[in-house]
Design an enzyme around this catalytic site. Structure first.
Site, PDB file in Angstrom:
ATOM      1  N   ASP A 265       0.829  -1.202   0.000  1.00 16.34           N
ATOM      2  CA  ASP A 265       0.000   0.000   0.000  1.00 16.34           C
ATOM      3  C   ASP A 265       0.865   1.254   0.000  1.00 16.34           C
ATOM      4  O   ASP A 265       0.571   2.240  -0.697  1.00 16.34           O
ATOM      5  CB  ASP A 265      -0.984   0.000   1.168  1.00 16.34           C
ATOM      6  CG  ASP A 265      -0.361  -0.450   2.489  1.00 16.34           C
ATOM      7  OD1 ASP A 265       0.810  -0.882   2.493  1.00 16.34           O
ATOM      8  OD2 ASP A 265      -1.064  -0.379   3.526  1.00 16.34           O
ATOM      9  N   ASP A 293       1.314  -1.675 -13.765  1.00 15.81           N
ATOM     10  CA  ASP A 293       0.380  -0.841 -14.526  1.00 15.81           C
ATOM     11  C   ASP A 293       0.380   0.588 -13.997  1.00 15.81           C
ATOM     12  O   ASP A 293       0.300   1.559 -14.766  1.00 15.81           O
ATOM     13  CB  ASP A 293      -1.031  -1.426 -14.463  1.00 15.81           C
ATOM     14  CG  ASP A 293      -1.257  -2.518 -15.490  1.00 15.81           C
ATOM     15  OD1 ASP A 293      -0.296  -2.856 -16.215  1.00 15.81           O
ATOM     16  OD2 ASP A 293      -2.380  -3.055 -15.556  1.00 15.81           O
TER      17      ASP A 293
END
Length: 406
Positions: A265, A293
């Site tokens: 995270d 991505d």
């Protein structure tokens, strides 16, 4: 000229010359290209998997660039085009026909366009195009996915980040490709004690799987700037706890590489806050899928980024990281540069043909320097072109290197 800095040496993808060397033949335009009369040609078998959507368009362009760059370095290619994904489903009823997998396994390298599309979205899982890609990776035994994300000076203004944040970003994501939650068992559907339907998957890694991807990542970092960040979720997941222990243990073999750890995270946040802090990132399958991505968009367009998937032996799989973009398929709007750069990675990492790879990389940069842009990277003051013309311009740049005085 700026460097793409794709300097990783081939790992586990040996060159296999299936045909005896032939005398090198000069191209028809005598005098334009330097030919070494005594140098033997090197021949390779390449399986092309155009796939779906814009895949056939970008593969056609990349094939021409690959052929020209190779010919200038005394390389001959034998291309075999095979169906995969949705195209294979329509043709044969399965996303990866046995004949396609066999051809890929017997080749020296595999170049994939893109797979998937709205047409097959509602298919059962075993009949989805994406299942064919997972089967291909498993069949080729490729486990290390390398995804570079480099912000080129010519495209820094295309990034959604501020220029001072995006400028000079150059990182590599090394993603484990054949383990983790995408392949772990048990998986499936069932019912819980309340009678509700549940879906479940298993995140599982063996020590050997972690060790081998860690070594690839350390070797990659060693050939770059010597910094490796391992991304996990070791504060919650047992699989990540083992991951962190094993990466830390493997680090003892690489005292020249600086190792850090980061929770996934936080890594997702840091990639947009300060991406220049990263050199090489290593992570598991699902985290790597997402973070790579995210990193791609720092560069301005997912249409610019290539990838390489390598195993311990056998052919590698090379593909752009963009999808099949069915909304623009067949309209000559696709950006083929990621596929061309994937072809460059094929040459460099899959076949060990560094010079030919650098011809393609230099030609892509030269084409951008001359102001040609597809729609996804277009900005005022440049020339808007389609997929085919972009390919033609890159071919001109490849050829211009030879037209220069020798």
């Amino acid at each position: 000229m700026a460097s793409l800095q794709l300097s990783f040496k081939s790992l586990g993808a040996p060159c296999r010359h299936r045909n005896p060397p032939l005398p090198k033949q000069c191209p028809p335009k005598a005098g334009r290209i330097r030919c070494g009369a005594t140098a033997p040609a090197r021949r390779y078998s390449i399986t092309l998997l155009p796939g779906d959507g814009i895949g056939p368009e970008v593969i056609a362009v990349a094939r021409g660039v690959l052929s020209l760059a190779g010919s200038l370095e005394g390389i001959e290619f034998g291309f075999q085009e095979m169906p995969m994904g949705g195209a294979a489903l329509d043709l044969t009823g399965v996303p990866l026909p046995d004949e396609t997998l066999s051809a890929a396994q017997q080749s020296d390298a595999v170049l994939l366009g893109a797979i998937g599309g709205y047409k097959w979205d509602n298919n059962e899982k075993h009949l989805k195009p994406e299942t064919g890609l997972l089967q291909l990776r498993e069949g080729l035994k490729v486990f290390a996915n390398l995804r570079p994300a480099t912000v080129l000076p010519q495209l820094v203004d295309a990034s959604t980040l501020k220029k001072e944040v995006a400028e000079d970003v150059d990182l590599m994501v090394v993603r484990e490709l054949t383990g983790g939650i995408y392949f772990g068992k048990p998986r499936g559907f069932s019912s819980n004690q309340n009678g509700e339907e549940i879906g479940f998957n298993t995140e599982v890694y063996a020590t050997s799987e972690i060790d081998r991807i860690a070594r690839v990542a350390f070797e990659t970092a060693r050939k770059r700037r010597g910094k490796l960040c391992s991304v996990d979720k070791a504060n919650v997941l047992e699989a990540s706890m083992l991951w962190r222990r094993r990466v830390t243990a493997i680090a003892l073999e690489y005292p020249d590489v600086e190792l850090t750890h980061m929770y996934v995270d936080n890594a997702a946040m840091q990639l947009v806050r300060n991406p220049k802090q990263f050199d090489t990132i290593v992570t598991n399958n699902i985290f790597g899928d997402i973070l790579s991505d995210e990193a791609s968009m720092i560069t301005g367009s997912i249409g610019m980024l290539p990838s390489a998937s390598l195993g311990e032996k056998g052919p590698g799989l090379f593909e752009p990281i963009h999808g099949s973009a069915p909304d623009i398929a067949g309209q000559d709007k696709a950006n083929p540069l990621a596929t061309m750069l994937s072809a460059a990675m094929l040459l460099k990492y899959g076949l060990g043909e560094k010079n030919a790879a650098e011809r393609i990389e230099a030609a892509v940069l030269d084409t951008l320097n001359r102001g040609f842009r597809t729609g996804d990277i277009y900005s005022d003051g440049n020339t808007l072109v389609g997929c085919k013309q972009m390919g033609e311009e890159v071919l001109k740049s490849v050829e211009s290197e030879i037209l220069a005085p020798l």
